[in-house]
Design a protein around this motif. Sequence first.
Motif, PDB file in Angstrom:
ATOM      1  N   VAL A  41     -10.020  37.228  85.536  1.00 12.60           N
ATOM      2  CA  VAL A  41     -11.184  37.978  85.073  1.00 12.60           C
ATOM      3  C   VAL A  41     -10.856  38.635  83.742  1.00 12.60           C
ATOM      4  CG1 VAL A  41     -12.928  39.681  85.673  1.00 12.60           C
ATOM      5  CG2 VAL A  41     -11.738  38.447  87.490  1.00 12.60           C
ATOM      6  N   LEU A  42      -9.588  39.026  83.596  1.00 13.02           N
ATOM      7  CA  LEU A  42      -9.173  39.723  82.375  1.00 13.02           C
ATOM      8  C   LEU A  42      -9.421  38.868  81.137  1.00 13.02           C
ATOM      9  CD1 LEU A  42      -7.786  42.192  81.093  1.00 13.02           C
ATOM     10  CD2 LEU A  42      -5.581  41.077  81.521  1.00 13.02           C
ATOM     11  N   SER A  43      -9.024  37.579  81.215  1.00 12.62           N
ATOM     12  CA  SER A  43      -9.137  36.792  79.989  1.00 12.62           C
ATOM     13  C   SER A  43     -10.591  36.507  79.591  1.00 12.62           C
ATOM     14  CB  SER A  43      -8.275  35.534  80.051  1.00 12.62           C
ATOM     15  OG  SER A  43      -8.662  34.745  81.125  1.00 12.62           O
ATOM     16  N   PRO A  44     -11.502  36.181  80.519  1.00 19.04           N
ATOM     17  CA  PRO A  44     -12.906  36.064  80.089  1.00 19.04           C
ATOM     18  C   PRO A  44     -13.442  37.365  79.500  1.00 19.04           C
ATOM     19  CG  PRO A  44     -12.653  35.192  82.313  1.00 19.04           C
ATOM     20  CD  PRO A  44     -11.341  35.794  81.941  1.00 19.04           C
ATOM     21  N   ALA A  45     -13.008  38.485  80.066  1.00 18.12           N
ATOM     22  CA  ALA A  45     -13.475  39.781  79.557  1.00 18.12           C
ATOM     23  C   ALA A  45     -12.980  39.978  78.124  1.00 18.12           C
ATOM     24  CB  ALA A  45     -13.000  40.910  80.461  1.00 18.12           C
ATOM     25  N   GLN A  46     -11.703  39.680  77.911  1.00 20.66           N
ATOM     26  CA  GLN A  46     -11.159  39.838  76.553  1.00 20.66           C
ATOM     27  C   GLN A  46     -11.804  38.856  75.579  1.00 20.66           C
ATOM     28  OE1 GLN A  46      -7.073  39.363  77.733  1.00 20.66           O
ATOM     29  NE2 GLN A  46      -6.654  41.583  77.656  1.00 20.66           N
ATOM     30  N   ARG A  47     -12.151  37.679  76.067  1.00 20.95           N
ATOM     31  CA  ARG A  47     -12.805  36.704  75.186  1.00 20.95           C
ATOM     32  C   ARG A  47     -14.245  37.081  74.877  1.00 20.95           C
ATOM     33  NH1 ARG A  47     -10.266  32.388  77.996  1.00 20.95           N
ATOM     34  NH2 ARG A  47     -12.206  31.948  79.076  1.00 20.95           N
ATOM     35  N   PRO A  50     -15.414  40.282  71.742  1.00 19.28           N
ATOM     36  CA  PRO A  50     -15.756  40.088  70.331  1.00 19.28           C
ATOM     37  C   PRO A  50     -17.200  39.582  70.155  1.00 19.28           C
ATOM     38  CG  PRO A  50     -13.653  39.048  70.855  1.00 19.28           C
ATOM     39  CD  PRO A  50     -14.271  39.453  72.144  1.00 19.28           C
ATOM     40  N   ASP A  51     -17.698  38.839  71.150  1.00 20.58           N
ATOM     41  CA  ASP A  51     -19.046  38.269  71.043  1.00 20.58           C
ATOM     42  C   ASP A  51     -20.141  39.321  71.169  1.00 20.58           C
ATOM     43  OD1 ASP A  51     -17.711  35.918  70.943  1.00 20.58           O
ATOM     44  OD2 ASP A  51     -18.235  35.251  72.974  1.00 20.58           O
ATOM     45  N   LEU A  52     -19.782  40.499  71.693  1.00 21.96           N
ATOM     46  CA  LEU A  52     -20.825  41.502  71.936  1.00 21.96           C
ATOM     47  C   LEU A  52     -21.326  42.109  70.631  1.00 21.96           C
ATOM     48  CD1 LEU A  52     -19.397  43.358  75.079  1.00 21.96           C
ATOM     49  CD2 LEU A  52     -20.938  41.386  74.982  1.00 21.96           C
ATOM     50  N   GLY A  53     -20.516  41.990  69.593  1.00 20.85           N
ATOM     51  CA  GLY A  53     -20.958  42.497  68.292  1.00 20.85           C
ATOM     52  C   GLY A  53     -21.001  44.007  68.205  1.00 20.85           C
ATOM     53  N   ILE A  54     -20.237  44.676  69.031  1.00 28.34           N
ATOM     54  CA  ILE A  54     -20.163  46.142  68.914  1.00 28.34           C
ATOM     55  C   ILE A  54     -18.724  46.524  68.619  1.00 28.34           C
ATOM     56  CG2 ILE A  54     -22.179  46.807  70.295  1.00 28.34           C
ATOM     57  CD1 ILE A  54     -20.370  46.998  72.724  1.00 28.34           C
ATOM     58  N   PRO A  55     -18.547  47.626  67.873  1.00 29.55           N
ATOM     59  CA  PRO A  55     -17.180  48.045  67.572  1.00 29.55           C
ATOM     60  C   PRO A  55     -16.429  48.370  68.850  1.00 29.55           C
ATOM     61  CG  PRO A  55     -18.806  49.467  66.464  1.00 29.55           C
ATOM     62  CD  PRO A  55     -19.567  48.553  67.359  1.00 29.55           C
ATOM     63  N   LEU A 130     -24.681  50.427  83.693  1.00 28.46           N
ATOM     64  CA  LEU A 130     -23.250  50.167  83.873  1.00 28.46           C
ATOM     65  C   LEU A 130     -23.075  48.704  84.252  1.00 28.46           C
ATOM     66  CD1 LEU A 130     -22.414  53.153  86.270  1.00 28.46           C
ATOM     67  CD2 LEU A 130     -22.073  53.106  83.781  1.00 28.46           C
ATOM     68  N   ASN A 131     -21.949  48.129  83.892  1.00 32.35           N
ATOM     69  CA  ASN A 131     -21.614  46.777  84.326  1.00 32.35           C
ATOM     70  C   ASN A 131     -20.481  46.874  85.334  1.00 32.35           C
ATOM     71  OD1 ASN A 131     -23.417  45.801  82.240  1.00 32.35           O
ATOM     72  ND2 ASN A 131     -21.769  46.347  80.818  1.00 32.35           N
ATOM     73  N   LEU A 198     -20.592  37.762  82.822  1.00 36.86           N
ATOM     74  CA  LEU A 198     -20.296  39.059  82.207  1.00 36.86           C
ATOM     75  C   LEU A 198     -21.258  39.322  81.048  1.00 36.86           C
ATOM     76  CD1 LEU A 198     -16.361  39.240  82.057  1.00 36.86           C
ATOM     77  CD2 LEU A 198     -17.894  39.947  83.868  1.00 36.86           C
ATOM     78  N   LEU A 199     -21.540  38.285  80.292  1.00 33.00           N
ATOM     79  CA  LEU A 199     -22.456  38.431  79.154  1.00 33.00           C
ATOM     80  C   LEU A 199     -23.848  38.823  79.644  1.00 33.00           C
ATOM     81  CD1 LEU A 199     -23.093  38.156  76.134  1.00 33.00           C
ATOM     82  CD2 LEU A 199     -23.611  35.742  76.541  1.00 33.00           C
ATOM     83  N   GLN A 200     -24.312  38.150  80.694  1.00 38.29           N
ATOM     84  CA  GLN A 200     -25.646  38.479  81.212  1.00 38.29           C
ATOM     85  C   GLN A 200     -25.688  39.903  81.766  1.00 38.29           C
ATOM     86  OE1 GLN A 200     -27.899  35.383  83.398  1.00 38.29           O
ATOM     87  NE2 GLN A 200     -26.040  34.162  83.171  1.00 38.29           N
ATOM     88  N   ALA A 201     -24.601  40.304  82.398  1.00 39.17           N
ATOM     89  CA  ALA A 201     -24.533  41.680  82.912  1.00 39.17           C
ATOM     90  C   ALA A 201     -24.623  42.669  81.760  1.00 39.17           C
ATOM     91  CB  ALA A 201     -23.241  41.890  83.690  1.00 39.17           C
ATOM     92  N   TYR A 202     -23.902  42.361  80.673  1.00 37.19           N
ATOM     93  CA  TYR A 202     -23.933  43.234  79.493  1.00 37.19           C
ATOM     94  C   TYR A 202     -25.345  43.308  78.927  1.00 37.19           C
ATOM     95  CZ  TYR A 202     -23.487  44.664  74.656  1.00 37.19           C
ATOM     96  OH  TYR A 202     -23.669  45.308  73.463  1.00 37.19           O
ATOM     97  N   GLN A 203     -26.015  42.167  78.870  1.00 39.90           N
ATOM     98  CA  GLN A 203     -27.358  42.131  78.264  1.00 39.90           C
ATOM     99  C   GLN A 203     -28.400  42.836  79.123  1.00 39.90           C
ATOM    100  OE1 GLN A 203     -27.418  37.907  77.838  1.00 39.90           O
ATOM    101  NE2 GLN A 203     -26.853  37.949  75.656  1.00 39.90           N
TER     102      GLN A 203
END
Lengths: 348, 628
Positions: A41-47, A50-55, A130-131, A198-203
């Motif tokens: 889970v760690l590596s998909p999260a780390q990958r 950067p795609d989220l576009g937030i600092p 929250l995610n 994870l991306l969908q959860a973030y969105q």
Amino acid sequence: MKTIIDQILEKPHVGEDHLTSKDFKPDVDVRWCAGCGAISVLSPAQRLMPDLGIPKEKIVFVSGIGCSGRFPYYMDTYGFHGIHGRGLPIASGLKIARPDLSVWVVTGDGDNMSIGGNHFIHACRRNVDLNILMFNNEVYSLTKGQYSPTSHRGQITKSSPLGVLDDPFNPVALALGASATFVARGHDKDRQQLQNLLLQAYQHKGTSFIEIYTNCRIFNDGAFDQYTNADTRDDHTIFVEHGKPLVFGKTKNKGLIMDGFTPRVVALDGDGRSLNDVMVHNQNDTTLAFILANMTYSEELPRPMGVLQNIDKSSYEQQVEDQIENEIKEKGEGNLESLLQGSNYWEV
Amino acid sequence: MNKVIEHLEEVTVRFAGDSGDGMQLIGTQFSDTSGFAGNEVNTFPDYPSEIRAPEGTLYGVSAFQVHFGTKNIHTPGDFVDVLVAMNAASLKVNLPHVREQGLLIINSDGFDDRNLKLTGYTQNPLEDGSLAKYNVFPVDLNKELKKAFIELDVPSKLVQKTRNIFALGITYWLFNRPLEPTVSWINKKFKGKEDIILANVHALQGGWNFAEKNPDFRKQYIIDRSQLESGKYRSITGNQAVALGLVVAATKAHLPLFLGSYPITPATDILHAISGYKKYGVKHLQAEDEIAGIASAIGAAFGGSLAVTTTSGPGLSLKSEAIGLAIMTELPLIIVNVMRAGPSTGLPTKTEQSDLMQAMYGRHGEAPLPVLAAASSADCFDMTLEAARIALKYMTPVMLLSDGYIGQASEPWRIPSIGQLPEIAPHFADDSTTFKPYLRNPETLSRLWAIPGMQGMEHRIGGLEKEDGSGVVSHDPMNHQKMVEIRQRKIDGIANDIPDLEVFGEHEGDLLLLSWGSTYGAAKTAVEHLKAKGHNLSFAHLRYLNPFPKNLGELLHKFDRVVIPELNLGQLKSLIQAKYLKPVIGINKVQGKPFKAVELEEKLSMLISMRDIKKWPASSKIDLPVDL
């Protein structure tokens, strides 16, 4: 009234970042056991970060206790390792106070379903943005192998040498029952799929809950093999996608139909059923979400994976902001002198 | 008819009735009006934990006591001079508080057979002569209200609801009080409901007129104005003062305020107040439980808020583990504990000072934190500001102790000017090139506060032991010893940043009375009385309990005898004896009620008369008889 926090937040981000997953790896050793599902889970999260576009200073990972609790130490963002079961209220307070942040909670089946169960149902209903990533390995690992609230009946563990006597929670059904707006399930053997969840959860704005099957090599090895291994998972799970027919199987040769309120599996390559007969997934359909979630422990039905439900509801922290804004609009910004004075004062 | 006027220095009035009779309301009005009329005031609400207990029962009696006078009003009054009783039960419950020859204004309508039976009176006390040692004024409120409203077209149901206001009108006549403040309050409270305003104002005036015209009411009492420092005043409870103090502290620190809390008696008023402060930008979360209350506050503190959690004893127990987390992560946090009588659920609406040991030590591991205790309702404001100052300067959770008594009791408060209150400076990190989460200010030992959103200072903190400086998780034995000692020294060092203990009277001698928290009023009154009688003793009051003021140890050893009165079985006494090896004589009361000044006065007189016994063993304790 402007606070120091406002001033801090107004400071422009210096420089242009071209972040990669490496930027999210802090200079510490990952101390999970070799082959632990959490690493997957760690590596998909780390990958994904950067795609989220937030600092990265805007990202916070919060955790409770258990193997999952170490996650924040392995993400080079802001992080808070809380106490057992309390990651969610810590994260809720942070997000309500600081809606500008992207707040992630990493928890486990013990942390989230047992000691933190109360916080979990209330987080779901409250819908703070929250995610929540819940690592489910169906066992207590950090305390070295006792049964957890998701262990199955009869499971032999150090604290159930003759078998577990109680039924497990079905985490996704519990989340739906507690009015969670985004409910999904993934597993540790498909990192790309996980990254996408994870991306969908973030969105999704509001509480997002992802149950993640994570294999514990030491205390419950192979618990999910049937559902996660490449050679068996296609026939034992169904990956649901919004707007797509509910089909599964290696050659997508099986589908789900509704028989009254009961889902049934039909073969699509023989008995006259076609893709047109199969249910289409609608992630906005809260009834369908329950039906899918309830397939989880069924012997006959495939185990649902993917986003079971994704509905819009105003998030809690946004409503807090709105209440403050409306109140100020209606009554004007508070005057502290008159607050202290109250309505009944006298002069001496 | 000629009415006689008598001047008095101080009076105690107690309003008592059923839970639903509105006694708290008229008590508050009476108290506000007394303040408005220029008196010193101190009040005490005494209500049951049942919300609307069955009417007429002994356990349903709710009371509100107001002590007012020209000077030295530090307590709600030891004995009641005037009791307003709305029914038989409230008479029976409250009569023991009334002094001989005291005035009883009794609603005779509340003494029918049912009332008498519920109360256990076999005969009507209004008729059997059992009240002979009091001045009894029976008033049939039902009848008198009907008379007062005879010319008005007000529904009788509404008229009945103004019974308490009518009784208030009678007491206003008795003390020659202006009706204006209450009339103006009624107008504000019931704005837009003209019929209710009319009924209440008419009842208030009606009560006054009734007493004025009634030949039995011959005497009016005048209490001269007090010599108070000039300024604006209002009446304030400790809980209100904490809420206001929090908003002011956040403003002075230029931080957003966040309250994470869970309802619990007697602390909930703070949550109520804060939840109404939205236009001040204040955020609050009524959490799912006590733990989530403090956990959310810790999250908000990590994000840069002035974070607070409010609770009472049982809630404090539940928060213990999270307090340890705040200590370990060295985040600023204010924990307000409005103490009540324990253990367990105990007496939820009654006061006690029995959480001191828990405040000091109630956590696993070596987990020190500053402990402050407010001395009075108004002092809750100042001590809240102090709690915020210390929390932010030293990056630590701070425990502020109040209790059910001062939390709910009110006294006049001189409203401060915001501009004249000192600024509070949080210590934010500002240099990302040198930042490490556990680098410390060498003087305060406080770490810097870096919050999410600060670029280049991303870091992880949590409950695991950290390496000094870097903040990296560390299991190194020597590092742990170092960090435990640093955390202790940080808190101990706050002693250099708080005022010395002030002594009233000689700085050495035979006897020092040392009080803490809400016992201030009774202790001070007792000392004033004894001094007026020519006795020699000294008095000091502790508002800082951890660390203690620097001069405390030296001071204690300058007295032959040290006496500590507290509403527990000797918790401060144990702390003082352990730390300073000075035997202490305890006066201890655990009856759910504050000390009466007279109780302390009596015990102190006894000790003064036993002057020759200089050596008291550490276990000495003066027992209070249960019924004094």
